[in-house]
Design an enzyme around this catalytic site. Sequence first.
Site, PDB file in Angstrom:
ATOM      1  N   HIS A 123     -66.908 -15.479  41.515  1.00 18.30           N
ATOM      2  CA  HIS A 123     -66.049 -16.096  42.530  1.00 18.30           C
ATOM      3  C   HIS A 123     -64.909 -16.914  41.921  1.00 18.30           C
ATOM      4  O   HIS A 123     -63.948 -17.255  42.636  1.00 18.30           O
ATOM      5  CB  HIS A 123     -66.862 -17.000  43.456  1.00 18.30           C
ATOM      6  CG  HIS A 123     -67.847 -16.272  44.305  1.00 18.30           C
ATOM      7  ND1 HIS A 123     -67.507 -15.175  45.063  1.00 18.30           N
ATOM      8  CD2 HIS A 123     -69.176 -16.480  44.510  1.00 18.30           C
ATOM      9  CE1 HIS A 123     -68.579 -14.736  45.703  1.00 18.30           C
ATOM     10  NE2 HIS A 123     -69.606 -15.496  45.378  1.00 18.30           N
ATOM     11  N   ASP A 160     -73.481  -7.602  43.480  1.00 20.71           N
ATOM     12  CA  ASP A 160     -73.884  -8.852  44.132  1.00 20.71           C
ATOM     13  C   ASP A 160     -73.623  -8.726  45.636  1.00 20.71           C
ATOM     14  O   ASP A 160     -72.688  -8.042  46.060  1.00 20.71           O
ATOM     15  CB  ASP A 160     -73.063 -10.000  43.552  1.00 20.71           C
ATOM     16  CG  ASP A 160     -73.568 -11.372  43.945  1.00 20.71           C
ATOM     17  OD1 ASP A 160     -74.172 -12.046  43.100  1.00 20.71           O
ATOM     18  OD2 ASP A 160     -73.342 -11.785  45.106  1.00 20.71           O
ATOM     19  N   HIS A 162     -72.444 -10.876  47.597  1.00 21.11           N
ATOM     20  CA  HIS A 162     -71.176 -11.518  47.924  1.00 21.11           C
ATOM     21  C   HIS A 162     -70.054 -10.838  47.145  1.00 21.11           C
ATOM     22  O   HIS A 162     -70.208 -10.538  45.957  1.00 21.11           O
ATOM     23  CB  HIS A 162     -71.212 -13.007  47.574  1.00 21.11           C
ATOM     24  CG  HIS A 162     -72.318 -13.761  48.248  1.00 21.11           C
ATOM     25  ND1 HIS A 162     -73.548 -13.967  47.650  1.00 21.11           N
ATOM     26  CD2 HIS A 162     -72.380 -14.340  49.474  1.00 21.11           C
ATOM     27  CE1 HIS A 162     -74.322 -14.649  48.473  1.00 21.11           C
ATOM     28  NE2 HIS A 162     -73.638 -14.884  49.591  1.00 21.11           N
ATOM     29  N   ASP A 243     -78.912 -10.767  44.939  1.00 22.12           N
ATOM     30  CA  ASP A 243     -79.071 -11.450  46.229  1.00 22.12           C
ATOM     31  C   ASP A 243     -78.945 -10.513  47.430  1.00 22.12           C
ATOM     32  O   ASP A 243     -79.009 -10.967  48.575  1.00 22.12           O
ATOM     33  CB  ASP A 243     -78.113 -12.625  46.365  1.00 22.12           C
ATOM     34  CG  ASP A 243     -76.739 -12.365  45.798  1.00 22.12           C
ATOM     35  OD1 ASP A 243     -76.468 -11.226  45.368  1.00 22.12           O
ATOM     36  OD2 ASP A 243     -75.932 -13.301  45.763  1.00 22.12           O
TER      37      ASP A 243
END
Length: 306
Positions: A123, A160, A162, A243
Site C-alpha cells: 500500500h 493479497d 486488498h 488475507d
Amino acid sequence: MSFAFYTHPACLAHDPGAGHPECPARLEAVIEALKAAYPDQPWREAPQALRSQLARVHDDALIATVLDTPLDGTRRLDPDTVMSAHSREAALRAAGAGVAAVDTVLRGDLRRAFCAVRPPGHHATADTAMGFCLFNAAAVAAVHALDAHGLQRVAVVDFDVHHGNGTQAILEREPRAMYVSSHQWPLYPGTGAREERGVGNIVNAPLPPLSGGREFRRIWAELLLPALDAFRPQLLLVSAGFDAHRLDPLADLNLEAEDYAWLSAKLVQLARCHAGGRLVSLLEGGYSLAALRESSVAHVGALLTD
C-alpha cells in the site's frame, strides 16, 4: 541450493500497539509453521535496504519521515499505520530482504526465495506510508532488478485480498514492469478497477465478496496468468498476502490454502517458462494466525516443487 528464506528479528520487534491486526504474532506464526514444515531449508538474515535503493521508488520526504523523524514512543502516520521504536529497522529489513533475494536469485545462487518479513509494503506509494505499510518492498525489489541488474521485463504478482495501490502507482508508468492483482472489491483502499491499465502494464481482477476458490482460479486462469505469459517476465515477484482466506477477519473472499497452492504452482510453471524459474515472494497481509500458517506452508510447498 535452489531455495532460501529471508527474515530478521527486527521484523518481529515492529509493534503497532495492542489490538492492532498487523501484529508480531503474524510473523511468528508464519516462521514457526515454515520451520516445522520445511526443516531442511536454509534461513538467511535480511540486510537493511540502502537509502539509494529506497530512493528508486520513494520520495526523499517519505524516506526521511520513516528514518529520520525523532520518535518518542509511537507515531501514527495515518489512522492504520503506526511506528514504534523498532519500526525503522523492520521497514529497512523488509525492503532489504527483497533486494537481497533478487540479487541472489539473479546471480544464480538460488532459484526462488520467500521473504518472511513485516511490515507489509504494497500500500505504500512513492510519497505516502499507509495501510500498515511503510516502504513498498515489492516495488523496491522490482525496480532494483530493472535498474541494478538490467532486466527488461519484471512482473509483480499480487494475490493479497486488498489491492496493492502503492505498487500499481509506482509501476504504472514503467513499461519494463507489469503489475497483476486479484483482490476483493469493494474493499480498502478502493483502487484496482479493471479500467486502471497504466501504460498497458496493469491488469486488475476485482472479485466480489464471497467469490471463493472457483472464481479466484477462473479469473487467474482466464485473465491474469495469460497476461503474465504474454509479458514473458524475466523475474517474478510475488506480493503474497493470505488475507483472502476464509478465516481472515478483515475480508470475505473465502479462499482455502489449496487455492494458494494452486496459484503458486502456476506461477512457478510460468517462471520456469520465461524466467529460468526465478521467483521471489514477499509476505504481505493475512490476519488469521491459523490461515497464515496453513497458507504460507501451502505457498512455499509449491515454490519448492519443480
